[in-house]
Design a protein around this motif. Structure first.
Motif, mmCIF file in Angstrom:
data_model
loop_
_atom_site.group_PDB
_atom_site.id
_atom_site.type_symbol
_atom_site.label_atom_id
_atom_site.label_comp_id
_atom_site.label_asym_id
_atom_site.label_seq_id
_atom_site.Cartn_x
_atom_site.Cartn_y
_atom_site.Cartn_z
ATOM 1 N N PRO A 92 1.030 -1.126 -0.302
ATOM 2 C CA PRO A 92 -0.072 0.016 0.489
ATOM 3 C C PRO A 92 0.897 1.747 0.183
ATOM 4 C CG PRO A 92 -0.579 -1.504 1.596
ATOM 5 C CD PRO A 92 0.581 -2.104 1.254
ATOM 6 N N TYR A 93 0.036 1.997 -0.254
ATOM 7 C CA TYR A 93 1.024 3.447 -0.609
ATOM 8 C C TYR A 93 0.636 4.438 0.736
ATOM 9 C CZ TYR A 93 1.885 8.177 -2.056
ATOM 10 O OH TYR A 93 2.894 9.614 -1.929
ATOM 11 N N ASP A 94 0.905 5.257 1.597
ATOM 12 C CA ASP A 94 0.737 6.082 1.989
ATOM 13 C C ASP A 94 1.322 7.626 1.981
ATOM 14 O OD1 ASP A 94 1.004 7.868 4.295
ATOM 15 O OD2 ASP A 94 2.228 6.569 5.789
ATOM 16 N N GLY A 95 0.428 8.346 1.516
ATOM 17 C CA GLY A 95 0.856 9.329 0.472
ATOM 18 C C GLY A 95 1.560 10.177 1.642
ATOM 19 N N GLU A 96 0.710 10.706 2.919
ATOM 20 C CA GLU A 96 1.369 11.738 3.908
ATOM 21 C C GLU A 96 2.548 11.302 4.461
ATOM 22 O OE1 GLU A 96 0.006 12.446 8.306
ATOM 23 O OE2 GLU A 96 -2.035 12.509 6.892
ATOM 24 N N ALA A 97 3.077 10.164 4.342
ATOM 25 C CA ALA A 97 4.541 10.108 4.699
ATOM 26 C C ALA A 97 5.836 10.057 3.585
ATOM 27 C CB ALA A 97 4.699 8.762 5.198
ATOM 28 N N TYR A 98 4.963 9.672 2.069
ATOM 29 C CA TYR A 98 6.446 9.694 1.409
ATOM 30 C C TYR A 98 6.645 11.410 0.660
ATOM 31 C CZ TYR A 98 8.327 8.517 -3.121
ATOM 32 O OH TYR A 98 9.059 8.568 -4.361
ATOM 33 N N VAL A 99 5.312 12.250 0.822
ATOM 34 C CA VAL A 99 5.414 13.450 0.771
ATOM 35 C C VAL A 99 6.088 13.918 1.450
ATOM 36 C CG1 VAL A 99 4.414 15.509 0.290
ATOM 37 C CG2 VAL A 99 3.573 13.255 -0.752
ATOM 38 N N ALA A 100 5.662 13.638 3.065
ATOM 39 C CA ALA A 100 6.290 14.411 3.950
ATOM 40 C C ALA A 100 7.322 14.360 3.512
ATOM 41 C CB ALA A 100 5.797 14.070 5.267
ATOM 42 N N LEU A 101 8.479 13.349 3.445
ATOM 43 C CA LEU A 101 10.034 12.894 3.770
ATOM 44 C C LEU A 101 10.762 13.208 2.332
ATOM 45 C CD1 LEU A 101 9.632 9.311 4.842
ATOM 46 C CD2 LEU A 101 10.724 10.990 6.247
ATOM 47 N N ASN A 102 10.061 12.757 1.184
ATOM 48 C CA ASN A 102 10.634 13.191 0.348
ATOM 49 C C ASN A 102 10.572 14.017 -0.766
ATOM 50 O OD1 ASN A 102 12.159 10.271 -0.872
ATOM 51 N ND2 ASN A 102 9.783 9.710 -0.526
ATOM 52 N N LYS A 103 9.453 14.805 -0.226
ATOM 53 C CA LYS A 103 9.182 16.519 -0.856
ATOM 54 C C LYS A 103 8.067 17.012 -2.530
ATOM 55 C CE LYS A 103 10.061 18.314 3.046
ATOM 56 N NZ LYS A 103 9.849 17.378 3.733
ATOM 57 N N TYR A 104 7.657 15.590 -2.439
ATOM 58 C CA TYR A 104 7.301 15.231 -4.295
ATOM 59 C C TYR A 104 5.729 15.666 -3.784
ATOM 60 C CZ TYR A 104 10.542 11.967 -5.443
ATOM 61 O OH TYR A 104 11.905 11.384 -6.154
ATOM 62 N N PRO A 105 5.040 16.160 -4.916
ATOM 63 C CA PRO A 105 3.834 16.929 -5.133
ATOM 64 C C PRO A 105 2.329 15.719 -4.559
ATOM 65 C CG PRO A 105 4.525 16.846 -6.903
ATOM 66 C CD PRO A 105 5.548 16.806 -6.136
ATOM 67 N N ALA A 106 1.733 16.404 -4.010
ATOM 68 C CA ALA A 106 0.816 15.349 -3.453
ATOM 69 C C ALA A 106 -0.115 14.384 -4.268
ATOM 70 C CB ALA A 106 -0.595 16.207 -2.499
ATOM 71 N N ASP A 107 -0.119 15.314 -5.692
ATOM 72 C CA ASP A 107 -0.844 14.590 -6.285
ATOM 73 C C ASP A 107 -0.441 13.329 -7.624
ATOM 74 O OD1 ASP A 107 0.936 16.096 -7.893
ATOM 75 O OD2 ASP A 107 -0.898 16.573 -9.382
ATOM 76 N N PHE A 108 1.882 13.317 -6.703
ATOM 77 C CA PHE A 108 2.686 11.872 -7.687
ATOM 78 C C PHE A 108 2.420 11.053 -7.604
ATOM 79 C CE2 PHE A 108 6.466 10.388 -6.908
ATOM 80 C CZ PHE A 108 7.077 10.416 -8.448
ATOM 81 N N ARG A 109 1.321 10.798 -7.182
ATOM 82 C CA ARG A 109 1.855 9.079 -6.152
ATOM 83 C C ARG A 109 -0.120 8.803 -5.915
ATOM 84 N NH1 ARG A 109 5.896 4.910 -7.183
ATOM 85 N NH2 ARG A 109 7.414 6.616 -6.702
ATOM 86 N N SER A 110 -0.832 7.876 -5.700
ATOM 87 C CA SER A 110 -2.123 7.550 -4.906
ATOM 88 C C SER A 110 -2.175 5.817 -4.018
ATOM 89 C CB SER A 110 -3.744 8.023 -5.998
ATOM 90 O OG SER A 110 -3.258 7.217 -7.004
ATOM 91 N N ASP A 111 -2.277 6.017 -3.507
ATOM 92 C CA ASP A 111 -2.740 4.624 -3.064
ATOM 93 C C ASP A 111 -3.504 3.917 -4.406
ATOM 94 O OD1 ASP A 111 -2.768 2.200 -1.139
ATOM 95 O OD2 ASP A 111 -4.213 2.565 -1.102
ATOM 96 N N ALA A 112 -4.779 4.166 -4.614
ATOM 97 C CA ALA A 112 -5.682 3.697 -5.354
ATOM 98 C C ALA A 112 -4.858 3.560 -6.353
ATOM 99 C CB ALA A 112 -7.033 4.797 -5.876
ATOM 100 N N ASN A 113 -3.987 4.794 -7.115
ATOM 101 C CA ASN A 113 -3.460 3.924 -8.275
ATOM 102 C C ASN A 113 -2.081 2.940 -8.234
ATOM 103 O OD1 ASN A 113 -3.067 4.806 -11.063
ATOM 104 N ND2 ASN A 113 -1.217 4.910 -10.717
ATOM 105 N N THR A 114 -2.119 2.443 -6.766
ATOM 106 C CA THR A 114 -1.167 1.252 -6.398
ATOM 107 C C THR A 114 -2.037 -0.028 -6.132
ATOM 108 O OG1 THR A 114 0.318 3.066 -5.113
ATOM 109 C CG2 THR A 114 0.465 0.209 -4.706
ATOM 110 N N LYS A 115 -3.199 -0.065 -5.888
ATOM 111 C CA LYS A 115 -4.279 -0.651 -5.906
ATOM 112 C C LYS A 115 -3.978 -1.034 -7.715
ATOM 113 C CE LYS A 115 -7.120 0.379 -1.537
ATOM 114 N NZ LYS A 115 -7.943 0.631 -1.498
#
Length: 168
Positions: A92-115
């Motif tokens: 699964p993808y935890d967007g909040e943690a990934y964006v906070a650590l990697n400084k990517y835009p919030a719409d870069f990835r999504s858990d729905a797309n990972t599914k």
């Protein structure tokens, strides 16, 4: 990396960034290289853990369209032979943690797309009649015991180092 289990058994664990056309050729080269240096020029099991990076949403690098991802994943399995392969879904993808650590835009990835990419891995496994370790679903529905002495982690996010990659 090749891992020796017991006796003469050798397992090749493959995880790399992208399963686009170039990534497919790199994967094939790595598998051939592993065969060249492996026990009797072969290995007993290939574990393919792919899809997390590929599942970046369309328009962002390194997105690989799901149809291309499935085609390339199947080609890699066919090279090795289905009886020697196990597929692992992306976690699964935890967007909040990934964006906070990697400084990517919030719409870069999504858990729905990972599914969607997790389903693609399951589809390839079903089509080729090979086992799939569905960590995406397991993480969502079960308590994780990361070590035998652990009491378990109820929240799958605790098992993720950065929201995208599983802790070692």
């Amino acid at each position: 990396a090749a891992v020796h289990l017991h006796g003469d058994d050798t397992v090749l664990l493959c995880e790399w960034a992208f399963v686009d056309e170039i990534g497919r050729h790199r994967a094939v080269d790595r598998i051939r290289d592993a065969r060249a240096v492996g026990h009797n020029n072969t290995f007993d099991l290939l574990v393919l853990f792919l899809g997390a990076n590929d599942s970046t949403v369309p328009g962002f690098y390194p997105h690989v369209p799901v149809a291309e991802f499935k085609e390339n994943l199947a080609a890699i399995v066919k090279l090795v032979g289905a009886k020697h392969s196990i597929l692992v879904t992306p976690p699964p993808y935890d967007g909040e943690a990934y964006v906070a650590l990697n400084k990517y835009p919030a719409d870069f990835r999504s858990d729905a797309n990972t599914k969607i990419y997790s389903q693609a891995v399951r589809d390839v496994g079903d089509a080729l009649k090979i086992p799939v370790c569905d960590i995406n679903e397991e993480f969502r529905t079960n308590t994780l015991k990361l070590l035998p002495e652990d009491e378990g982690v109820a929240n799958w996010k605790a098992a993720m180092q950065d929201g995208l990659h599983v802790n070692a």
